[in-house]
Design a protein around this motif. Structure first.
Motif, short mmCIF file in Angstrom:
data_model
loop_
_atom_site.label_atom_id
_atom_site.label_comp_id
_atom_site.label_asym_id
_atom_site.label_seq_id
_atom_site.Cartn_x
_atom_site.Cartn_y
_atom_site.Cartn_z
N LEU A 9 0.84 -1.20 0.00
CA LEU A 9 0.00 0.00 0.00
C LEU A 9 0.88 1.25 0.00
N SER A 10 0.36 2.31 -0.56
CA SER A 10 1.05 3.60 -0.46
C SER A 10 0.73 4.19 0.91
N PRO A 11 1.50 5.18 1.35
CA PRO A 11 1.17 5.82 2.63
C PRO A 11 -0.25 6.41 2.67
N ALA A 12 -0.68 6.96 1.55
CA ALA A 12 -2.04 7.54 1.51
C ALA A 12 -3.10 6.44 1.67
N GLN A 13 -2.89 5.31 1.01
CA GLN A 13 -3.84 4.20 1.13
C GLN A 13 -3.84 3.65 2.55
N ALA A 14 -2.64 3.51 3.12
CA ALA A 14 -2.53 3.01 4.49
C ALA A 14 -3.21 3.97 5.47
N ALA A 15 -3.04 5.26 5.24
CA ALA A 15 -3.68 6.26 6.11
C ALA A 15 -5.20 6.17 6.01
N GLN A 16 -5.69 5.97 4.80
CA GLN A 16 -7.14 5.87 4.62
C GLN A 16 -7.68 4.62 5.32
N ILE A 17 -6.97 3.53 5.21
CA ILE A 17 -7.41 2.29 5.84
C ILE A 17 -7.35 2.41 7.36
N ALA A 18 -6.26 3.01 7.87
CA ALA A 18 -6.06 3.13 9.31
C ALA A 18 -6.86 4.28 9.92
N ASP A 19 -7.47 5.11 9.08
CA ASP A 19 -8.24 6.26 9.52
C ASP A 19 -7.36 7.25 10.28
N VAL A 20 -6.18 7.51 9.72
CA VAL A 20 -5.25 8.51 10.25
C VAL A 20 -4.80 9.37 9.09
N ALA A 36 8.37 -0.05 6.22
CA ALA A 36 8.03 0.32 4.84
C ALA A 36 9.30 0.26 4.01
N PHE A 37 9.13 0.27 2.72
CA PHE A 37 10.29 0.26 1.82
C PHE A 37 9.97 1.11 0.61
N ARG A 38 11.00 1.45 -0.12
CA ARG A 38 10.82 2.23 -1.35
C ARG A 38 10.87 1.28 -2.54
N ASP A 39 9.93 1.49 -3.48
CA ASP A 39 9.91 0.65 -4.67
C ASP A 39 10.86 1.22 -5.73
N ASN A 40 10.84 0.64 -6.92
CA ASN A 40 11.77 1.08 -7.97
C ASN A 40 11.46 2.47 -8.51
N LYS A 41 10.34 3.04 -8.14
CA LYS A 41 10.01 4.42 -8.52
C LYS A 41 10.25 5.37 -7.35
N ASN A 42 10.93 4.86 -6.29
CA ASN A 42 11.28 5.62 -5.10
C ASN A 42 10.05 6.09 -4.33
N LEU A 43 8.98 5.30 -4.40
CA LEU A 43 7.76 5.59 -3.64
C LEU A 43 7.69 4.66 -2.45
N TRP A 44 7.18 5.16 -1.33
CA TRP A 44 7.05 4.32 -0.15
C TRP A 44 5.96 3.29 -0.37
N ARG A 45 6.22 2.07 0.07
CA ARG A 45 5.25 0.98 0.02
C ARG A 45 5.21 0.31 1.38
N ILE A 46 4.02 -0.07 1.81
CA ILE A 46 3.80 -0.66 3.12
C ILE A 46 3.08 -1.99 2.93
N LYS A 47 3.61 -3.04 3.55
CA LYS A 47 2.94 -4.34 3.49
C LYS A 47 1.73 -4.30 4.43
N ALA A 48 0.68 -4.97 4.02
CA ALA A 48 -0.55 -4.99 4.81
C ALA A 48 -0.30 -5.61 6.18
N ASP A 49 0.53 -6.64 6.25
CA ASP A 49 0.84 -7.27 7.54
C ASP A 49 1.55 -6.29 8.47
N ASP A 50 2.47 -5.49 7.91
CA ASP A 50 3.18 -4.50 8.71
C ASP A 50 2.23 -3.42 9.22
N LEU A 51 1.27 -3.02 8.39
CA LEU A 51 0.28 -2.03 8.81
C LEU A 51 -0.58 -2.59 9.94
N ASN A 52 -1.01 -3.84 9.81
CA ASN A 52 -1.79 -4.48 10.88
C ASN A 52 -1.00 -4.55 12.17
N ALA A 53 0.29 -4.91 12.07
CA ALA A 53 1.13 -5.00 13.27
C ALA A 53 1.28 -3.62 13.92
#
Length: 133
Positions: A9-20, A36-53
């Motif tokens: 997920l992107s940070p914006a998507q994670a924020a929407q899901i987490a309601d923050v 989180a990690f950066r993908d090949n376009k240098n964008l932050w990506r968050i795994k759903a499991d990490d967001l849940n944790a």
């Protein structure tokens, strides 16, 4: 095809899901509370499991409003005892994939139109002499 795997997920998507706010997610990433990690376009990506944790470990981080230093309003917190439902994550993933596909399609169509225009200009021009004698 999107540039990231479906569970990311992107940070914006994670924020929407987490309601923050997105900034809450970014602060958690910067402080290494949220993996989180950066993908090949240098964008932050968050795994759903990490967001849940992160949500289960930091329920106080999930606030509907952010209290400014100069603001005297109390902070309203929203705890997330349950992990994010798989349907919500799947919906967010599908929305992200759809947006990526739309962007890719627009880019490809623009590129195609540009090359078509160049080909038409070449076809309409008179033949050139490649030799000088």
């Amino acid at each position: 095809m999107s540039s990231h795997t479906p569970a990311h997920l992107s940070p914006a998507q994670a924020a929407q899901i987490a309601d923050v706010s997105r900034w809450t997610i970014m602060r958690a990433i910067k402080s290494s509370d949220l993996q989180a990690f950066r993908d090949n376009k240098n964008l932050w990506r968050i795994k759903a499991d990490d967001l849940n944790a992160w949500l289960s470990a930091h329920p106080a981080q999930c606030a509907h409003t952010v209290q400014e230093e100069a603001d005297a309003h109390p902070v309203h917190t929203h705890a997330h005892p349950d992990p994010i439902p798989k349907e919500t994550l799947e919906l967010a993933r599908l929305k992200a994939e759809l947006e990526a596909e739309k962007t890719l399609r627009a880019t490809v169509e623009s590129d195609r139109d540009h090359w078509r225009e160049l080909a038409q200009k070449l076809a309409e021009s008179r033949p050139r002499k490649w030799w000088f004698w």
